[in-house]
Write a protein that holds these residues in place. Structure first.
Motif, PDB file in Angstrom:
ATOM      1  N   ILE A 127      32.880  44.723  50.277  1.00 53.84           N
ATOM      2  CA  ILE A 127      34.242  45.281  50.268  1.00 53.84           C
ATOM      3  C   ILE A 127      34.732  45.432  48.834  1.00 53.84           C
ATOM      4  CG2 ILE A 127      36.649  44.794  50.881  1.00 53.84           C
ATOM      5  CD1 ILE A 127      35.503  43.364  53.399  1.00 53.84           C
ATOM      6  N   LEU A 128      34.511  44.396  48.023  1.00 53.10           N
ATOM      7  CA  LEU A 128      34.947  44.455  46.629  1.00 53.10           C
ATOM      8  C   LEU A 128      34.266  45.610  45.901  1.00 53.10           C
ATOM      9  CD1 LEU A 128      36.546  43.161  44.304  1.00 53.10           C
ATOM     10  CD2 LEU A 128      34.513  41.778  43.808  1.00 53.10           C
ATOM     11  N   GLN A 129      32.994  45.821  46.155  1.00 54.34           N
ATOM     12  CA  GLN A 129      32.282  46.907  45.475  1.00 54.34           C
ATOM     13  C   GLN A 129      32.916  48.253  45.811  1.00 54.34           C
ATOM     14  OE1 GLN A 129      28.016  46.889  45.851  1.00 54.34           O
ATOM     15  NE2 GLN A 129      27.874  49.091  45.497  1.00 54.34           N
ATOM     16  N   VAL A 130      33.221  48.475  47.090  1.00 58.38           N
ATOM     17  CA  VAL A 130      33.837  49.736  47.494  1.00 58.38           C
ATOM     18  C   VAL A 130      35.186  49.914  46.800  1.00 58.38           C
ATOM     19  CG1 VAL A 130      34.784  51.046  49.436  1.00 58.38           C
ATOM     20  CG2 VAL A 130      32.656  49.760  49.723  1.00 58.38           C
ATOM     21  N   LEU A 131      36.009  48.854  46.796  1.00 60.10           N
ATOM     22  CA  LEU A 131      37.350  48.958  46.222  1.00 60.10           C
ATOM     23  C   LEU A 131      37.314  49.136  44.714  1.00 60.10           C
ATOM     24  CD1 LEU A 131      39.209  46.219  48.319  1.00 60.10           C
ATOM     25  CD2 LEU A 131      39.419  48.703  48.548  1.00 60.10           C
ATOM     26  N   VAL A 132      36.449  48.383  44.039  1.00 60.30           N
ATOM     27  CA  VAL A 132      36.391  48.463  42.578  1.00 60.30           C
ATOM     28  C   VAL A 132      35.838  49.809  42.130  1.00 60.30           C
ATOM     29  CG1 VAL A 132      35.339  47.470  40.511  1.00 60.30           C
ATOM     30  CG2 VAL A 132      36.281  45.970  42.257  1.00 60.30           C
ATOM     31  N   GLU A 133      34.848  50.331  42.861  1.00 57.48           N
ATOM     32  CA  GLU A 133      34.303  51.650  42.526  1.00 57.48           C
ATOM     33  C   GLU A 133      35.370  52.735  42.642  1.00 57.48           C
ATOM     34  OE1 GLU A 133      31.399  52.984  41.574  1.00 57.48           O
ATOM     35  OE2 GLU A 133      30.433  51.042  41.226  1.00 57.48           O
ATOM     36  N   ARG A 134      36.417  52.461  43.450  1.00 62.16           N
ATOM     37  CA  ARG A 134      37.497  53.433  43.645  1.00 62.16           C
ATOM     38  C   ARG A 134      38.830  52.873  43.145  1.00 62.16           C
ATOM     39  NH1 ARG A 134      33.622  53.632  47.173  1.00 62.16           N
ATOM     40  NH2 ARG A 134      32.985  55.570  48.233  1.00 62.16           N
ATOM     41  N   ALA A 135      38.751  52.083  42.101  1.00 68.84           N
ATOM     42  CA  ALA A 135      39.952  51.427  41.567  1.00 68.84           C
ATOM     43  C   ALA A 135      41.057  52.440  41.317  1.00 68.84           C
ATOM     44  CB  ALA A 135      39.615  50.689  40.276  1.00 68.84           C
ATOM     45  N   GLY A 136      42.277  52.069  41.762  1.00 73.45           N
ATOM     46  CA  GLY A 136      43.425  52.939  41.587  1.00 73.45           C
ATOM     47  C   GLY A 136      43.642  53.910  42.720  1.00 73.45           C
TER      48      GLY A 136
ATOM     49  N   GLN B  87      37.487  53.841  56.282  1.00 77.35           N
ATOM     50  CA  GLN B  87      36.456  54.062  55.263  1.00 77.35           C
ATOM     51  C   GLN B  87      35.768  52.757  54.886  1.00 77.35           C
ATOM     52  OE1 GLN B  87      39.029  55.987  52.377  1.00 77.35           O
ATOM     53  NE2 GLN B  87      37.959  57.950  52.637  1.00 77.35           N
ATOM     54  N   LEU B  88      36.558  51.697  54.721  1.00 74.34           N
ATOM     55  CA  LEU B  88      35.974  50.401  54.365  1.00 74.34           C
ATOM     56  C   LEU B  88      35.011  49.911  55.440  1.00 74.34           C
ATOM     57  CD1 LEU B  88      38.951  48.439  52.762  1.00 74.34           C
ATOM     58  CD2 LEU B  88      36.717  48.829  51.728  1.00 74.34           C
ATOM     59  N   ILE B  89      35.444  50.010  56.687  1.00 76.29           N
ATOM     60  CA  ILE B  89      34.586  49.540  57.778  1.00 76.29           C
ATOM     61  C   ILE B  89      33.314  50.372  57.852  1.00 76.29           C
ATOM     62  CG2 ILE B  89      34.425  49.397  60.302  1.00 76.29           C
ATOM     63  CD1 ILE B  89      37.384  48.517  60.293  1.00 76.29           C
TER      64      ILE B  89
ATOM     65  N   HIS C  87      37.935  39.131  55.738  1.00 75.23           N
ATOM     66  CA  HIS C  87      37.167  39.189  54.484  1.00 75.23           C
ATOM     67  C   HIS C  87      38.049  39.567  53.302  1.00 75.23           C
ATOM     68  CE1 HIS C  87      33.304  38.381  56.246  1.00 75.23           C
ATOM     69  NE2 HIS C  87      33.466  39.326  57.152  1.00 75.23           N
ATOM     70  N   ILE C  88      39.032  40.420  53.516  1.00 78.61           N
ATOM     71  CA  ILE C  88      39.976  40.749  52.440  1.00 78.61           C
ATOM     72  C   ILE C  88      40.730  39.492  52.014  1.00 78.61           C
ATOM     73  CG2 ILE C  88      42.167  41.919  51.964  1.00 78.61           C
ATOM     74  CD1 ILE C  88      40.012  43.903  51.709  1.00 78.61           C
ATOM     75  N   ALA C  89      41.188  38.694  52.998  1.00 77.22           N
ATOM     76  CA  ALA C  89      41.918  37.454  52.688  1.00 77.22           C
ATOM     77  C   ALA C  89      41.035  36.483  51.916  1.00 77.22           C
ATOM     78  CB  ALA C  89      42.429  36.816  53.977  1.00 77.22           C
ATOM     79  N   ALA C  90      39.763  36.366  52.325  1.00 80.59           N
ATOM     80  CA  ALA C  90      38.842  35.470  51.621  1.00 80.59           C
ATOM     81  C   ALA C  90      38.598  35.951  50.196  1.00 80.59           C
ATOM     82  CB  ALA C  90      37.519  35.392  52.388  1.00 80.59           C
ATOM     83  N   LEU C  91      38.505  37.249  50.021  1.00 78.76           N
ATOM     84  CA  LEU C  91      38.291  37.820  48.690  1.00 78.76           C
ATOM     85  C   LEU C  91      39.490  37.557  47.790  1.00 78.76           C
ATOM     86  CD1 LEU C  91      36.320  39.499  47.047  1.00 78.76           C
ATOM     87  CD2 LEU C  91      37.314  41.566  48.039  1.00 78.76           C
TER      88      LEU C  91
ATOM     89  N   GLN D 166      31.008  30.691  35.092  1.00 78.36           N
ATOM     90  CA  GLN D 166      30.986  30.029  36.387  1.00 78.36           C
ATOM     91  C   GLN D 166      30.943  31.046  37.526  1.00 78.36           C
ATOM     92  OE1 GLN D 166      30.779  26.606  36.886  1.00 78.36           O
ATOM     93  NE2 GLN D 166      30.464  26.684  34.655  1.00 78.36           N
ATOM     94  N   PRO D 167      29.978  30.904  38.443  1.00 76.10           N
ATOM     95  CA  PRO D 167      29.925  31.831  39.582  1.00 76.10           C
ATOM     96  C   PRO D 167      31.103  31.622  40.524  1.00 76.10           C
ATOM     97  CG  PRO D 167      28.294  30.085  39.848  1.00 76.10           C
ATOM     98  CD  PRO D 167      28.880  29.918  38.479  1.00 76.10           C
ATOM     99  N   VAL D 168      31.588  32.696  41.116  1.00 73.36           N
ATOM    100  CA  VAL D 168      32.690  32.666  42.076  1.00 73.36           C
ATOM    101  C   VAL D 168      32.095  32.735  43.478  1.00 73.36           C
ATOM    102  CG1 VAL D 168      34.791  33.828  42.868  1.00 73.36           C
ATOM    103  CG2 VAL D 168      34.217  33.790  40.421  1.00 73.36           C
ATOM    104  N   ARG D 169      32.518  31.829  44.362  1.00 72.19           N
ATOM    105  CA  ARG D 169      31.970  31.773  45.718  1.00 72.19           C
ATOM    106  C   ARG D 169      32.599  32.873  46.572  1.00 72.19           C
ATOM    107  NH1 ARG D 169      29.418  27.018  47.011  1.00 72.19           N
ATOM    108  NH2 ARG D 169      29.928  27.285  49.211  1.00 72.19           N
ATOM    109  N   VAL D 170      31.792  33.884  46.892  1.00 74.07           N
ATOM    110  CA  VAL D 170      32.249  35.013  47.706  1.00 74.07           C
ATOM    111  C   VAL D 170      31.134  35.386  48.668  1.00 74.07           C
ATOM    112  CG1 VAL D 170      33.060  37.398  47.699  1.00 74.07           C
ATOM    113  CG2 VAL D 170      33.713  35.884  45.841  1.00 74.07           C
ATOM    114  N   GLY D 171      31.468  35.589  49.940  1.00 73.55           N
ATOM    115  CA  GLY D 171      30.482  35.989  50.934  1.00 73.55           C
ATOM    116  C   GLY D 171      29.967  37.395  50.689  1.00 73.55           C
ATOM    117  N   SER D 172      28.816  37.711  51.281  1.00 74.20           N
ATOM    118  CA  SER D 172      28.182  39.004  51.012  1.00 74.20           C
ATOM    119  C   SER D 172      29.008  40.179  51.544  1.00 74.20           C
ATOM    120  CB  SER D 172      26.779  39.033  51.621  1.00 74.20           C
ATOM    121  OG  SER D 172      26.821  38.858  53.016  1.00 74.20           O
TER     122      SER D 172
END
Length: 484
Positions: free
Chosen positions: A43-52, A59-61, A78-82, A32-38
């Protein structure tokens, strides 16, 4: 600082029950796809690529909004929505934590599935999309929704009024889906085609194929501004639907194509601040129309800041402009000449203030007048006349009111209802409700334009009298003031 485009991410990043397909811009929970804005996905890509590791807010902005000035509140939203989308904190599972005075960190274990072949970093992108000069504001959720629809949808048409940003949204969706379609993404602007080739020949040339070869193509075709060649576009889509089963088509148009299998998405204006007395800058900046104005104003004045005492003026500017991105951008372009207070004073006078678009823009986007001319000139004479006459209504109106005020010998009641329906389909009127609760409304910008045409026709005074008589009759019968 590198941008997101510099990453060469694994094909799939897995954490908890989720699989993040980076190139396809898709998060799956099982199947099932998860509804997340682009933006949230960025933001998720940046955080997951640097997990931990801790990623600072700055940096995020810089990564997610590399070409614009963005308030920290945008990042928090956007963090809250994620977090909501991932169920962060549910069942004891945490993904994103806030590190006080530092930034954010993705703390769940991440497994990288890189078995799929990677596209070489220096390979030319398989598309002909125009370069995006400015960030897309206020459309993250919508872009994410359209991206999830397109892989499974053969034909998706984005409709909406002049200046609402149909092309901007379609091109952003196409840009993010380039890696999904094996044979690329191809953009055709129907407003710019002036040669004698048929539309089918033009598209085949863009795709580098003949009609028989399309049956094997896995591609996305973006047909932009289809209202300029409505009949030809409809015929093209019907042809491609039979011979190109793996070609998806994304259309922008002021009206539907009305072909089999068409999925419609009505593009709304940007969100407006609520008309409250509190001059809360943070609350105002939470609205996309205000964010867009501030972003474009800063392109003119780098030190522009929205102050509490300016919130009401900007709220009214955005309301007068209906939350239309094109109108807001044109207004913001005047900030260094008029200032915010001067702009507020002029914006309700007419369309003249909305006439300083980018010189590199196509002519119809250099002023709101030109944009509306493009819509108006494609109407039949009866449609033009009805639109002019309906401009006397400043508030939503019923069909009964329109029949009473607008009808005349050339515009009999039976014909007028059909014309109003046609104007709704062409995004020049908005229909609210249905049945006995149905009301029609004209955007402020459209109404001002139509009123100018009405005054030129010489019918303005008479229509005002008819409108006033109808309102007085309503008052005398009901004792209530219904609309003006």
């Amino acid at each position: 600082m590198n941008s997101l485009d510099d990453f060469n991410p694994a094909s799939v990043l897995r954490f908890g029950p989720y699989a993040f397909h980076v190139r396809q811009r898709l998060i799956l929970n099982g199947d099932q796809p998860v509804r997340v804005g682009s933006r949230a996905l960025d933001i998720l890509q940046v955080l997951v690529e640097r997990a931990g590791r801790v990623v600072t807010k700055e940096q995020l902005i810089a990564q997610v909004w590399p070409t614009s000035v963005v308030e920290e509140i945008n990042l928090r939203v956007h963090i809250a929505a994620l977090r909501r989308a991932l169920g962060d904190g549910g069942n004891g599972q945490r993904y994103i934590i806030n590190v006080p005075q530092c930034g954010y960190s993705f703390i769940a274990p991440v497994h990288r599935d890189s078995a799929a072949p990677q596209t070489p970093a220096n390979a030319p992108p398989p598309h002909n999309l125009p370069a995006r000069l400015t960030p897309v504001i206020g459309r993250d959720a919508l872009v994410g929704s359209l991206m999830r629809h397109l892989p499974a949808c053969r034909l998706l048409t984005i409709t909406g009024p002049t200046g609402v940003g149909k092309s901007t949204v379609a091109l952003r969706v196409a840009e993010l889906l380039v890696q999904y379609f094996r044979h690329g993404v191809w953009h055709v602007d129907l407003a710019q085609i002036s040669d004698n080739r048929s539309l089918l020949e033009h598209c085949l040339h863009r795709l580098g194929s003949d009609l028989a070869g399309l049956c094997e193509r896995h591609a996305l075709l973006v047909l932009d501004n289809a209202e300029h060649q409505h009949a030809a576009c409809k015929a093209l889509v019907e042809t491609l639907s039979g011979v190109a089963p793996r070609v998806s088509i994304l259309v922008t148009s002021r009206e539907p194509l009305q072909v089999s299998g068409e999925v419609l998405k009505q593009l709304p204006p940007l969100s407006l601040p609520k008309p409250v007395a509190v001059d809360d800058v943070a609350q105002a900046m939470g609205c996309a129309a205000v964010q867009l104005f501030v972003s474009r104003a800063r392109a003119r004045q780098h030190d522009f800041q929205l102050r509490a005492q300016d919130v009401q003026a900007l709220r009214e500017i955005c309301r007068q402009l209906d939350g239309l991105p094109l109108a807001i951008e044109l207004a913001a372009a005047q900030i260094d000449v008029l200032g915010l207070i001067g702009l507020h004073a002029h914006v309700s006078d007419g369309l003249q203030v909305l006439s300083q678009g980018r010189r590199t823009a196509v002519p119809r986007h250099q002023s709101m007048q030109a944009a509306l001319d493009s819509s108006y000139q494609r109407l039949s004479e009866p449609e033009q006349r009805v639109l002019q006459r309906l401009s006397v209504f400043k508030m939503p109106f019923t069909l009964e009111a329109a029949l009473a005020v607008v009808s005349c010998t050339p515009l009999a009641s039976s014909r007028l209802a059909a014309i109003i329906t046609s104007l709704v389909q062409k995004s020049l009127l908005t229909q609210e409700g249905s049945g006995s609760a149905c009301r029609y409304r004209m955007l402020n910008t459209t109404r001002r334009y139509a009123r100018e045409q009405l005054e030129r026709s010489g019918e303005g005074v008479e229509l005002e009298r008819r409108h006033a008589r109808y309102v007085n009759q309503l008052r005398s019968h009901s004792g209530a003031y219904v609309f003006t």
